[in-house]
Design a protein around this motif. Structure first.
Motif, mmCIF file in Angstrom:
data_model
loop_
_atom_site.group_PDB
_atom_site.id
_atom_site.type_symbol
_atom_site.label_atom_id
_atom_site.label_comp_id
_atom_site.label_asym_id
_atom_site.label_seq_id
_atom_site.Cartn_x
_atom_site.Cartn_y
_atom_site.Cartn_z
ATOM 1 N N TYR A 1 6.678 -30.393 1.205
ATOM 2 C CA TYR A 1 7.302 -29.452 2.138
ATOM 3 C C TYR A 1 6.817 -29.687 3.558
ATOM 4 O O TYR A 1 7.603 -29.587 4.513
ATOM 5 N N ARG A 2 5.521 -30.011 3.721
ATOM 6 C CA ARG A 2 5.010 -30.298 5.060
ATOM 7 C C ARG A 2 5.669 -31.546 5.641
ATOM 8 O O ARG A 2 6.043 -31.574 6.820
ATOM 9 N N GLU A 3 5.827 -32.570 4.819
ATOM 10 C CA GLU A 3 6.485 -33.784 5.296
ATOM 11 C C GLU A 3 7.956 -33.540 5.600
ATOM 12 O O GLU A 3 8.510 -34.130 6.541
ATOM 13 N N PHE A 4 8.591 -32.679 4.820
ATOM 14 C CA PHE A 4 10.007 -32.398 5.059
ATOM 15 C C PHE A 4 10.200 -31.699 6.399
ATOM 16 O O PHE A 4 11.049 -32.110 7.208
ATOM 17 N N PHE A 5 9.443 -30.638 6.659
ATOM 18 C CA PHE A 5 9.613 -29.893 7.902
ATOM 19 C C PHE A 5 9.055 -30.657 9.100
ATOM 20 O O PHE A 5 9.499 -30.432 10.239
ATOM 21 N N ALA A 6 8.096 -31.544 8.858
ATOM 22 C CA ALA A 6 7.562 -32.346 9.967
ATOM 23 C C ALA A 6 8.516 -33.443 10.381
ATOM 24 O O ALA A 6 8.376 -34.009 11.477
ATOM 25 N N GLY A 7 9.477 -33.764 9.541
ATOM 26 C CA GLY A 7 10.452 -34.785 9.888
ATOM 27 C C GLY A 7 10.017 -36.152 9.421
ATOM 28 O O GLY A 7 9.452 -36.939 10.182
ATOM 29 N N GLY B 1 9.857 -39.882 8.702
ATOM 30 C CA GLY B 1 10.479 -41.028 9.350
ATOM 31 C C GLY B 1 11.102 -40.705 10.692
ATOM 32 O O GLY B 1 11.974 -41.427 11.157
ATOM 33 N N GLY B 2 10.645 -39.613 11.347
ATOM 34 C CA GLY B 2 11.177 -39.249 12.653
ATOM 35 C C GLY B 2 12.476 -38.481 12.610
ATOM 36 O O GLY B 2 13.046 -38.173 13.657
ATOM 37 N N ALA B 3 12.994 -38.162 11.418
ATOM 38 C CA ALA B 3 14.256 -37.422 11.280
ATOM 39 C C ALA B 3 13.948 -35.958 10.999
ATOM 40 O O ALA B 3 13.419 -35.625 9.934
ATOM 41 N N SER B 4 14.281 -35.099 11.943
ATOM 42 C CA SER B 4 14.028 -33.668 11.773
ATOM 43 C C SER B 4 15.106 -33.041 10.903
ATOM 44 O O SER B 4 16.301 -33.368 11.041
ATOM 45 N N PRO B 5 14.721 -32.136 9.991
ATOM 46 C CA PRO B 5 15.743 -31.508 9.136
ATOM 47 C C PRO B 5 16.502 -30.382 9.824
ATOM 48 O O PRO B 5 17.522 -29.926 9.288
ATOM 49 N N TRP B 6 16.036 -29.932 10.985
ATOM 50 C CA TRP B 6 16.648 -28.765 11.589
ATOM 51 C C TRP B 6 18.058 -29.004 12.112
ATOM 52 O O TRP B 6 18.940 -28.155 11.903
ATOM 53 N N PRO B 7 18.367 -30.102 12.804
ATOM 54 C CA PRO B 7 19.774 -30.314 13.214
ATOM 55 C C PRO B 7 20.760 -30.343 12.052
ATOM 56 O O PRO B 7 21.817 -29.695 12.137
ATOM 57 N N PRO B 8 20.481 -31.054 10.933
ATOM 58 C CA PRO B 8 21.430 -30.984 9.809
ATOM 59 C C PRO B 8 21.578 -29.583 9.230
ATOM 60 O O PRO B 8 22.698 -29.176 8.858
ATOM 61 N N LEU B 9 20.477 -28.846 9.139
ATOM 62 C CA LEU B 9 20.571 -27.481 8.615
ATOM 63 C C LEU B 9 21.407 -26.597 9.530
ATOM 64 O O LEU B 9 22.238 -25.798 9.069
ATOM 65 N N ILE B 10 21.209 -26.734 10.832
ATOM 66 C CA ILE B 10 21.987 -25.934 11.784
ATOM 67 C C ILE B 10 23.455 -26.339 11.738
ATOM 68 O O ILE B 10 24.353 -25.484 11.804
ATOM 69 N N ASN B 11 23.726 -27.635 11.620
ATOM 70 C CA ASN B 11 25.120 -28.090 11.525
ATOM 71 C C ASN B 11 25.802 -27.521 10.284
ATOM 72 O O ASN B 11 26.954 -27.070 10.346
ATOM 73 N N SER B 12 25.112 -27.565 9.145
ATOM 74 C CA SER B 12 25.697 -27.019 7.917
ATOM 75 C C SER B 12 25.935 -25.518 8.046
ATOM 76 O O SER B 12 26.975 -25.004 7.619
ATOM 77 N N LEU B 13 24.971 -24.812 8.629
ATOM 78 C CA LEU B 13 25.128 -23.368 8.788
ATOM 79 C C LEU B 13 26.290 -23.049 9.714
ATOM 80 O O LEU B 13 27.099 -22.155 9.426
ATOM 81 N N TRP B 14 26.390 -23.782 10.816
ATOM 82 C CA TRP B 14 27.479 -23.523 11.760
ATOM 83 C C TRP B 14 28.838 -23.849 11.147
ATOM 84 O O TRP B 14 29.781 -23.065 11.259
ATOM 85 N N ALA B 15 28.955 -25.012 10.508
ATOM 86 C CA ALA B 15 30.233 -25.405 9.909
ATOM 87 C C ALA B 15 30.642 -24.445 8.801
ATOM 88 O O ALA B 15 31.827 -24.081 8.688
ATOM 89 N N SER B 16 29.690 -24.005 7.985
ATOM 90 C CA SER B 16 30.009 -23.106 6.876
ATOM 91 C C SER B 16 30.410 -21.725 7.372
ATOM 92 O O SER B 16 31.410 -21.149 6.911
ATOM 93 N N LEU B 17 29.647 -21.173 8.314
ATOM 94 C CA LEU B 17 29.957 -19.832 8.814
ATOM 95 C C LEU B 17 31.263 -19.820 9.606
ATOM 96 O O LEU B 17 32.101 -18.921 9.425
ATOM 97 N N ALA B 18 31.453 -20.813 10.478
ATOM 98 C CA ALA B 18 32.666 -20.833 11.296
ATOM 99 C C ALA B 18 33.910 -21.035 10.441
ATOM 100 O O ALA B 18 34.932 -20.351 10.635
#
Length: 294
Positions: free
Chosen positions: A74-80, A82-99
């Motif tokens: 979990y620490r490696e996942f939230f830390a990103g 390989g330099g890839a942060s999980p927050w932009p994909p999560l925000i994109n999914s939330l925005w696309a699903s809600l909208a």
């Protein structure tokens, strides 16, 4: 007057045997239901347990149930990783699903009103048309959509996913809400019209509160379908509009399968859907059961 009375079912040896047989049958059915439930839940529980293991322990064959637990994945996942942060994909999914879910509800409510309460001519043909749109395999429309997105400059654009998810979920929403709105008393709507209420007010102030459980069930199902969609998001997005399911595929690399991190990411990405389901479970059950008993 006749003094005949019905004998109790449990009187005598025959009644006792019937009751014992019924109890054994109910016990067997209850045990079978538990077994079936555990079979369906076991993979999810195993995913959660594996997410708390280290990568070497998660990769053992056979799997180790008694391996030490850790939050490293979990620490490696939230830390990103390989330099890839999980927050932009999560925000994109939330925005696309809600909208897309909001757009579906705005479009499906008037359509369901016209197909259930103020029925248009040949409304059964209209319902069949909505159903026929789901008969085409999704992969069959992938190439035309990709060519359209490339020629219009909409590749890797979150608004394209919002439009696609809206069009994909709209037929299902119309079908569900049509059955829910069919149970709304017409007399209530006529009384609102006598009081001078126009169609927007009838939809928002009369129908929406009465069909609230059905609308909530429809919204939850559309949200889940949009959140879990992978095929279009995998082909039509890259970096900017990448969604959470697409982000999960990054854990399968040429270096191998990072199983513990993949399970941790799957648990985190599943939490919004689980939270929405638990928050609206009473509305969901009530909405899905509307019209079941006439």
């Amino acid at each position: 007057m006749s003094s005949l009375t019905a004998a109790p079912v449990s009187a005598g040896p025959t009644g006792d045997r019937v009751l014992r047989r019924a109890r054994r049958r109910n016990t067997a059915l209850g045990l079978l239901a538990w077994v079936v439930g555990l079979v369906f839940v076991a993979p999810a529980l195993w995913m959660v347990l594996t997410s708390f293991h280290s990568e070497p322990d998660a990769a053992t064959n056979p799997p180790s149930l008694g391996a030490p637990l850790t939050f490293a994945s979990y620490r490696e996942f939230f830390a990103g990783r390989g330099g890839a942060s999980p927050w932009p994909p999560l925000i994109n999914s939330l925005w696309a699903s809600l909208a897309s879910t909001l757009l579906v509800l705005v479009l499906a409510l008037p359509a369901a009103y016209a197909l259930s309460i103020r029925r248009v001519r040949k409304w059964t043909d209209v319902m069949f048309f909505f159903l026929s749109t789901k008969m085409l395999p999704v992969v069959a429309g992938l190439l035309p959509v990709f060519l359209f997105a490339r020629n219009t400059g909409l590749l890797d654009n979150i608004w394209l996913l919002v439009i696609l998810y809206t069009s994909m979920n709209l037929p299902i929403a119309v079908w569900m809400m049509q059955s829910f709105l069919a149970d709304v008393p017409v007399a209530v709507i006529e009384a609102a019209q006598i009081d001078g209420a126009r169609l927007p007010a009838i939809l928002t102030r009369v129908i929406a509160p009465m069909a609230g459980p059905g609308i909530a069930a429809t919204a939850l199902i559309c949200f889940i379908f949009s959140w879990n969609e992978l095929l279009f998001a995998r082909v039509l997005t890259g970096v900017v509009a990448q969604t959470a399911p697409v982000f999960l595929t990054s854990f399968v690399t040429s270096q191998g399968l990072f199983l513990a991190q993949l399970c941790a990411a799957s648990v985190v990405i599943s939490l919004p859907v689980l939270a929405a389901g638990f928050a609206a479970q009473d509305k969901l059950v009530q909405g899905l059961s509307l019209g079941a008993v006439k």
